[in-house]
Scaffold this motif. Structure first.
Motif, short mmCIF file in Angstrom:
data_model
loop_
_atom_site.label_atom_id
_atom_site.label_comp_id
_atom_site.label_asym_id
_atom_site.label_seq_id
_atom_site.Cartn_x
_atom_site.Cartn_y
_atom_site.Cartn_z
N THR A 250 0.85 -1.19 0.00
CA THR A 250 0.00 0.00 0.00
C THR A 250 0.88 1.24 0.00
O THR A 250 1.89 1.31 0.70
N LEU A 251 0.49 2.20 -0.81
CA LEU A 251 1.18 3.49 -0.93
C LEU A 251 0.28 4.58 -0.40
O LEU A 251 -0.88 4.68 -0.81
N ARG A 252 0.80 5.42 0.51
CA ARG A 252 0.03 6.54 1.08
C ARG A 252 0.82 7.83 0.90
O ARG A 252 2.00 7.91 1.27
N THR A 253 0.17 8.83 0.31
CA THR A 253 0.79 10.14 0.17
C THR A 253 -0.24 11.23 0.45
O THR A 253 -1.44 10.97 0.50
N PHE A 254 0.24 12.46 0.61
CA PHE A 254 -0.64 13.61 0.84
C PHE A 254 -0.52 14.66 -0.26
O PHE A 254 -0.98 15.79 -0.11
N ASN A 255 0.09 14.26 -1.36
CA ASN A 255 0.33 15.18 -2.46
C ASN A 255 0.27 14.37 -3.75
O ASN A 255 0.94 13.36 -3.89
N GLU A 256 -0.55 14.83 -4.72
CA GLU A 256 -0.75 14.05 -5.93
C GLU A 256 0.52 13.96 -6.78
O GLU A 256 0.76 12.96 -7.45
N GLU A 257 1.35 15.01 -6.77
CA GLU A 257 2.61 14.96 -7.51
C GLU A 257 3.54 13.91 -6.91
O GLU A 257 4.19 13.13 -7.64
N MET A 258 3.60 13.87 -5.58
CA MET A 258 4.42 12.86 -4.91
C MET A 258 3.86 11.46 -5.16
O MET A 258 4.61 10.49 -5.32
N ARG A 259 2.55 11.36 -5.22
CA ARG A 259 1.90 10.07 -5.49
C ARG A 259 2.32 9.54 -6.86
O ARG A 259 2.70 8.36 -7.00
N THR A 260 2.28 10.41 -7.87
CA THR A 260 2.68 10.01 -9.22
C THR A 260 4.14 9.62 -9.27
O THR A 260 4.52 8.60 -9.87
N GLY A 261 4.98 10.42 -8.61
CA GLY A 261 6.41 10.12 -8.60
C GLY A 261 6.73 8.81 -7.91
O GLY A 261 7.60 8.05 -8.35
N ALA A 262 6.03 8.53 -6.81
CA ALA A 262 6.26 7.28 -6.08
C ALA A 262 5.87 6.08 -6.93
O ALA A 262 6.58 5.06 -6.95
N LYS A 263 4.76 6.18 -7.64
CA LYS A 263 4.34 5.08 -8.51
C LYS A 263 5.38 4.80 -9.59
O LYS A 263 5.70 3.63 -9.88
N GLU A 264 5.90 5.86 -10.17
CA GLU A 264 6.92 5.69 -11.21
C GLU A 264 8.17 5.03 -10.64
O GLU A 264 8.76 4.13 -11.26
N ARG A 265 8.56 5.44 -9.45
CA ARG A 265 9.77 4.90 -8.81
C ARG A 265 9.58 3.43 -8.42
O ARG A 265 10.47 2.61 -8.61
N ASN B 294 18.24 -9.73 -12.32
CA ASN B 294 18.29 -11.12 -11.86
C ASN B 294 17.83 -12.11 -12.93
O ASN B 294 17.69 -13.30 -12.66
N GLY B 295 17.55 -11.61 -14.13
CA GLY B 295 17.09 -12.48 -15.19
C GLY B 295 15.62 -12.81 -15.09
O GLY B 295 15.12 -13.71 -15.78
N ALA B 296 14.90 -12.09 -14.26
CA ALA B 296 13.47 -12.31 -14.07
C ALA B 296 12.69 -11.16 -14.71
O ALA B 296 13.26 -10.25 -15.32
N LYS B 297 11.38 -11.21 -14.60
CA LYS B 297 10.51 -10.14 -15.08
C LYS B 297 9.57 -9.72 -13.95
O LYS B 297 9.15 -10.56 -13.16
N ALA B 298 9.24 -8.45 -13.90
CA ALA B 298 8.31 -7.95 -12.89
C ALA B 298 7.21 -7.13 -13.55
O ALA B 298 7.50 -6.28 -14.39
N GLU B 299 5.99 -7.43 -13.19
CA GLU B 299 4.85 -6.64 -13.62
C GLU B 299 4.29 -5.88 -12.41
O GLU B 299 4.07 -6.48 -11.36
N VAL B 300 4.07 -4.59 -12.58
CA VAL B 300 3.59 -3.75 -11.48
C VAL B 300 2.25 -3.13 -11.88
O VAL B 300 2.11 -2.58 -12.98
N SER B 301 1.27 -3.25 -11.00
CA SER B 301 -0.02 -2.61 -11.25
C SER B 301 -0.51 -1.94 -9.97
O SER B 301 -0.10 -2.31 -8.85
#
Length: 445
Positions: free
Chosen positions: A312-327, A339-346
């Motif tokens: 779970t991700l919690r922020t108080f600023n929409e710009e920070m929220r977007t940046g955190a998702k990208e990171r 590591n030779g693996a694949k990761a899917e993030v949603s």
């Protein structure tokens, strides 16, 4: 609210002192003495009804998206009051429209109706014994977050204000919302909508267009009858984070023949700790990111194909929220690739924006809140929990405040716990506060 964490945050933060003269720096605009007297008389007449409604709803709770009985109770009540009633809004949502006798703005008042998959242990004579399907399994159901009180209080406000219809300068929308707590069954897609988002999509803030929206949430950690308020961000955004790491299955005795998603996941979890500590400017606003679930593998000597993580991700600023998702996405995918693996993030399907109270509107409503609570108001700190009331605030200025319901005669559990309960004597303050902010806004605009 959908998670216990926000309630913990509220509880930890309630060290703020009750403000002795909170409204002194603001324009003292509120309702007339005659209107206030009529409100008090109306509230006194419906108080016992509100308690009875709350107990009935409490004894017959319904999970998110299953609020059939509760929505019928609400709709029947609003129709008896002579309102134009729309049902099936955003699921089982109900909207009542009270058109005042004088022209004016449009105000919306909102309450949520859904319960939680919790087994009640309060010992109340009207305790829930309900069982319902939650994620495909039979589960006990309980109003462990106070939505029974929210619904009953707003039903009471509707009756009081309907009796004052002729003198109301404008229109009041009564929004009874389903599914604030999320989903009770797995949605068909990550884009699935429910709760406030679904109601907004269905046009709840239009026809007529809402100019301001108000709502409250009960809190058993604030003294009964005290109102908690905050200008600006009061509750965090919340995003469910799902990370699936795909490796290559092999024997645990020969890991070099496969790709280990468990080791990869461990590295991802460690690297994700830098999202808040090294990537976000927390001098601007706080943020929290937590991984709460890791699932993968079937036995000790098999390296599995995949691992799934939930956070779970919690922020108080929409710009920070977007940046955190990208990171988060970049770290997970890059670490997996290394590591030779694949990761899917949603992200989702549970997703809430920042609940942020409009500063001008909050300042204008403080005198009304102060009067409604007989001066007993307190400025509360930000809480890391979330509320989909934020969806309405993205369409119109809004104020979300807290109603203290802590009983003086007994201990009660926190929200989302089996022993959650509240002091019903706080209901008149809840009714008065919602009615006062609605009428104050209409009379002064």
């Amino acid at each position: 609210m959908p998670t216990a964490s926000r309630h913990t945050a509220i509880r930890l933060g309630l060290l703020a002192a009750v403000l002795a003269n909170a409204g002194s720096t603001f324009a003292e605009q509120t309702v007339s003495p005659d209107t206030a007297q009529q409100l008090d008389q109306g509230i006194a007449r419906v108080e016992s009804k509100v308690v009875a409604w709350r107990r009935d709803i409490h004894q017959n709770p319904e999970l998110s998206g299953q609020e059939i009985r509760t929505s019928k109770l609400v709709a029947d009540h609003l129709r008896k009051l002579g309102m134009k009633v729309t049902t099936g809004v955003g699921g089982h949502g109900v909207v009542g429209l009270l058109e005042g006798g004088l022209p004016g703005k449009v105000v919306a008042l909102r309450a949520d109706m859904d319960a939680l998959p919790v087994q009640e242990a309060t010992g109340l004579p009207f305790a829930s014994k309900a069982i319902a399907k939650h994620m495909g399994k039979d589960s006990p159901v309980m109003h462990a977050c106070g939505h029974d009180a929210h619904t009953a209080i707003l039903m009471g406000v509707a009756e009081v204000l309907a009796g004052m219809k002729a003198q109301i300068p404008g229109t009041i929308k009564f929004i009874f919302q389903p599914a604030e707590e999320g989903f009770s069954e797995m949605p068909s897609s990550a884009d699935a909508q429910r709760g406030a988002q679904a109601m907004v999509t269905d046009g709840v803030m239009e026809n007529p267009k809402v100019d301001a929206v108000f709502g409250l949430h009960v809190a058993p950690v604030i003294p009964s009858g005290v109102i908690g308020w905050r200008s600006g961000p009061i509750l965090a955004s919340a995003d469910t984070v799902r990370i699936t790491v795909e490796g290559k299955q092999t024997h645990g005795a020969a890991p070099w023949l496969g790709v280990d998603p468990i080791v990869t996941s461990a590295q991802i979890v460690s690297a994700l700790q830098t999202v808040v500590s090294r990537s976000l400017d927390i001098t601007k606003e706080p943020a929290v990111f937590s991984i709460g679930s890791i699932n993968g593998g079937s036995r000790e000597n098999i390296v599995p194909d995949s691992v799934e993580m939930l956070g779970t991700l919690r922020t108080f600023n929409e710009e920070m929220r977007t940046g955190a998702k990208e990171r988060i996405t970049r770290i997970a995918q890059s670490t997996a690739t290394a590591n030779g693996a694949k990761a899917e993030v949603s992200f989702g399907p549970s997703s809430y924006g920042v609940t942020s109270n409009d500063e001008t509107l909050t300042e204008a409503m403080l005198p009304a809140l102060k009067e409604a609570a007989n001066g007993k108001i307190m400025q509360v700190p930000k809480a890391a929990g979330a509320e989909d009331f934020s969806e309405y605030q993205q369409v119109a200025p809004g104020v979300f405040f807290i109603l203290g319901v802590k009983p003086e005669d007994r201990p009660v559990g926190p929200p989302h716990s089996p022993t959650f309960d509240l002091d019903e004597s706080s209901f008149p303050v809840g009714m008065r506060s919602l009615a006062m902010v609605a009428l104050t806004y209409l009379e002064n605009n």
